[in-house]
Design an enzyme around this catalytic site. Structure first.
Site, PDB file in Angstrom:
ATOM      1  N   GLN A  99      -4.751   5.303  -5.577  1.00 15.53           N
ATOM      2  CA  GLN A  99      -3.833   4.974  -4.483  1.00 15.53           C
ATOM      3  C   GLN A  99      -4.533   5.226  -3.152  1.00 15.53           C
ATOM      4  O   GLN A  99      -4.914   6.353  -2.829  1.00 15.53           O
ATOM      5  CB  GLN A  99      -2.550   5.804  -4.547  1.00 15.53           C
ATOM      6  CG  GLN A  99      -1.524   5.274  -3.544  1.00 15.53           C
ATOM      7  CD  GLN A  99      -0.307   6.165  -3.405  1.00 15.53           C
ATOM      8  OE1 GLN A  99      -0.430   7.327  -3.051  1.00 15.53           O
ATOM      9  NE2 GLN A  99       0.869   5.619  -3.661  1.00 15.53           N
ATOM     10  N   TYR A 149       4.040   6.519   6.002  1.00 15.26           N
ATOM     11  CA  TYR A 149       2.628   6.609   6.375  1.00 15.26           C
ATOM     12  C   TYR A 149       2.218   5.385   7.216  1.00 15.26           C
ATOM     13  O   TYR A 149       3.071   4.612   7.634  1.00 15.26           O
ATOM     14  CB  TYR A 149       1.771   6.802   5.125  1.00 15.26           C
ATOM     15  CG  TYR A 149       2.090   8.115   4.431  1.00 15.26           C
ATOM     16  CD1 TYR A 149       1.851   9.336   5.081  1.00 15.26           C
ATOM     17  CD2 TYR A 149       2.676   8.155   3.176  1.00 15.26           C
ATOM     18  CE1 TYR A 149       2.176  10.542   4.477  1.00 15.26           C
ATOM     19  CE2 TYR A 149       2.996   9.363   2.572  1.00 15.26           C
ATOM     20  CZ  TYR A 149       2.745  10.550   3.226  1.00 15.26           C
ATOM     21  OH  TYR A 149       3.075  11.751   2.643  1.00 15.26           O
ATOM     22  N   ARG A 195       2.394  -0.181  -2.957  1.00 15.70           N
ATOM     23  CA  ARG A 195       3.619   0.630  -3.017  1.00 15.70           C
ATOM     24  C   ARG A 195       4.397   0.455  -1.723  1.00 15.70           C
ATOM     25  O   ARG A 195       3.845   0.577  -0.628  1.00 15.70           O
ATOM     26  CB  ARG A 195       3.303   2.105  -3.224  1.00 15.70           C
ATOM     27  CG  ARG A 195       4.553   2.984  -3.097  1.00 15.70           C
ATOM     28  CD  ARG A 195       4.303   4.448  -3.361  1.00 15.70           C
ATOM     29  NE  ARG A 195       4.896   4.843  -4.618  1.00 15.70           N
ATOM     30  CZ  ARG A 195       5.407   6.056  -4.857  1.00 15.70           C
ATOM     31  NH1 ARG A 195       5.393   6.980  -3.922  1.00 15.70           N
ATOM     32  NH2 ARG A 195       5.932   6.344  -6.029  1.00 15.70           N
ATOM     33  N   GLY A 198       7.666  10.353 -11.679  1.00 12.46           N
ATOM     34  CA  GLY A 198       6.905  11.269 -10.852  1.00 12.46           C
ATOM     35  C   GLY A 198       6.894  12.683 -11.384  1.00 12.46           C
ATOM     36  O   GLY A 198       6.091  13.038 -12.244  1.00 12.46           O
ATOM     37  N   ARG A 199       7.793  13.521 -10.870  1.00  9.54           N
ATOM     38  CA  ARG A 199       7.771  14.936 -11.242  1.00  9.54           C
ATOM     39  C   ARG A 199       7.993  15.152 -12.740  1.00  9.54           C
ATOM     40  O   ARG A 199       7.515  16.129 -13.303  1.00  9.54           O
ATOM     41  CB  ARG A 199       8.821  15.696 -10.424  1.00  9.54           C
ATOM     42  CG  ARG A 199       8.499  15.701  -8.938  1.00  9.54           C
ATOM     43  CD  ARG A 199       9.500  16.505  -8.131  1.00  9.54           C
ATOM     44  NE  ARG A 199       9.109  16.577  -6.733  1.00  9.54           N
ATOM     45  CZ  ARG A 199       9.650  17.391  -5.843  1.00  9.54           C
ATOM     46  NH1 ARG A 199      10.630  18.206  -6.203  1.00  9.54           N
ATOM     47  NH2 ARG A 199       9.228  17.402  -4.592  1.00  9.54           N
TER      48      ARG A 199
END
Length: 371
Positions: free
Chosen positions: A98, A184, A231, A322-323
């Site tokens: 990424q 971002y 993404r 994810g987590r």
């Protein structure tokens, strides 16, 4: 309809299943942003994912402001990634890098005191973790104000993405994902509460998606559309970034990515009852699905049932976890066999070392039985 455990082809990448590992910053690199050997163990353990999307990885020092996060702009970093990608491939997995530019979320401490860059002169809310000064244990400081990128600096940003994509392939990655989400740099250009420009990169939706389009096209021209993903986060406010009319913005972004031909689009969009609270807007991915014809993956607090339901409804082709994947290295098997999940140890997410990183047991190691 396919199951979570059916294979899928995304461009040149063959994924053995549709349970993907989403990018998760872990802070296990060196202070100089060089990957470390323990990262090979971590990613190897999770190689049963249909696709691993690495933790966000800086394309340049200008774009990286997270302590102990990895980069991919130097030869030392490229060489350090090689045993990591080799470990994943030896375990039968697929892994993409990424590519990350944090924009205004880079503290000036990482830039020798120089201000970070963004679409406009804005400041992110809150504080950021930086490296402690020699005479202080303090590692959190308020964000500093960004300066607007000059138009003549944009070609340099594109060149950084090109170099990072080339480096990713040299390091053995199967492809890359452009991080254009979560507040971002690219997201700072996309959304109108952070982009106040009056040139060709600001104002209209077509102008605000220009940087996304140019970055994506440059990466596609460099390594091929069949190895490129993106993404996006068609959500509400994230890290101070938001948009007054997000549906047409993200529809236009998805249509642009479809035109360019990127192989996959993975999206972080909060769902009701999720870990980031209740969403403040209706989901946008359905309209994006209509204009983007590549492989679409959704990501946000899914479990086995809700993930399969999204595939059954045709909302997505894959689901990124994810987590849940952070704490369960053998997540596809646990989902398939309905095995209990390891609890997440949030206090160890970013502290460095093996604890809370490579010491989560597999189902076999824990001798688990179906619930």
């Amino acid at each position: 309809m396919p199951s979570l455990f059916d294979p899928i082809q995304l461009g040149a990448i063959h994924a053995a299943n549709r349970v993907w590992m989403s990018p998760l910053t872990r802070g296990r690199s060196t202070r100089g942003h060089v990957p470390t050997p323990i990262m090979a163990d971590y990613y190897r353990q999770r190689a049963s994912a249909g696709l691993i999307i690495t933790e966000a990885t800086g394309i340049s020092q200008q774009g990286l402001g997270w302590a102990y996060a990895p980069g991919i702009w130097s030869e030392e970093q490229v060489e350090a990634w090689k045993p990591i990608t080799a470990a994943v491939h030896e375990a039968g997995g697929r892994i993409v890098s990424q590519l990350w530019h944090m924009g205004r979320l880079v503290h000036s401490d990482f830039l020798g005191g120089e201000p970070p860059v963004s679409s406009s002169a804005t400041t992110a809310p809150g504080e950021v973790r930086t490296y402690p000064a020699e005479d202080s244990g303090e590692i959190k400081r308020p964000y500093t104000q960004a300066r607007p990128l000059r138009t003549d600096e944009i070609p340099g940003i594109l060149a950084d993405y090109e170099r990072a994509a080339q480096n990713a392939i040299r390091a053995g990655f199967d492809g890359v994902q452009i991080h254009a989400a979560n507040g971002y740099l690219i997201d700072q250009f996309l959304r109108d509460n952070a982009n106040f420009r009056e040139d060709e990169y600001g104002g209209s939706i077509e102008n605000r998606i220009r940087l996304l389009r140019e970055v994506s096209q440059r990466v596609v021209d460099t390594i091929g559309a069949d190895r490129t993903g993106v993404r996006l986060s068609p959500n509400g406010e994230v890290q101070g970034v938001n948009d007054s009319n997000p549906a047409p913005l993200f529809e236009a972004a998805a249509a642009a990515l479809d035109e360019i031909g990127v192989a996959f689009l993975e999206m972080r969009e909060p769902r009701p009852g999720g870990s980031r609270g209740e969403p403040d807007q209706p989901p946008i991915h359905p309209v994006m699905r209509k204009v983007y014809r590549g492989v679409l993956a959704l990501n946000s607090d899914y479990d086995a049932e809700s993930a399969q339901a999204a595939l059954d409804a045709g909302e997505a082709d894959a689901i990124a976890f994810g987590r849940t994947f952070l704490a369960n290295p053998d997540l596809p098997r646990r989902l398939r066999d309905r095995l209990p999940l390891n609890p997440q140890r949030e206090e160890l997410f970013y502290v460095g070392g093996a604890e809370g990183y490579t010491d989560y047991p597999t189902a076999d190691e824990a001798a688990l039985q179906p619930a």
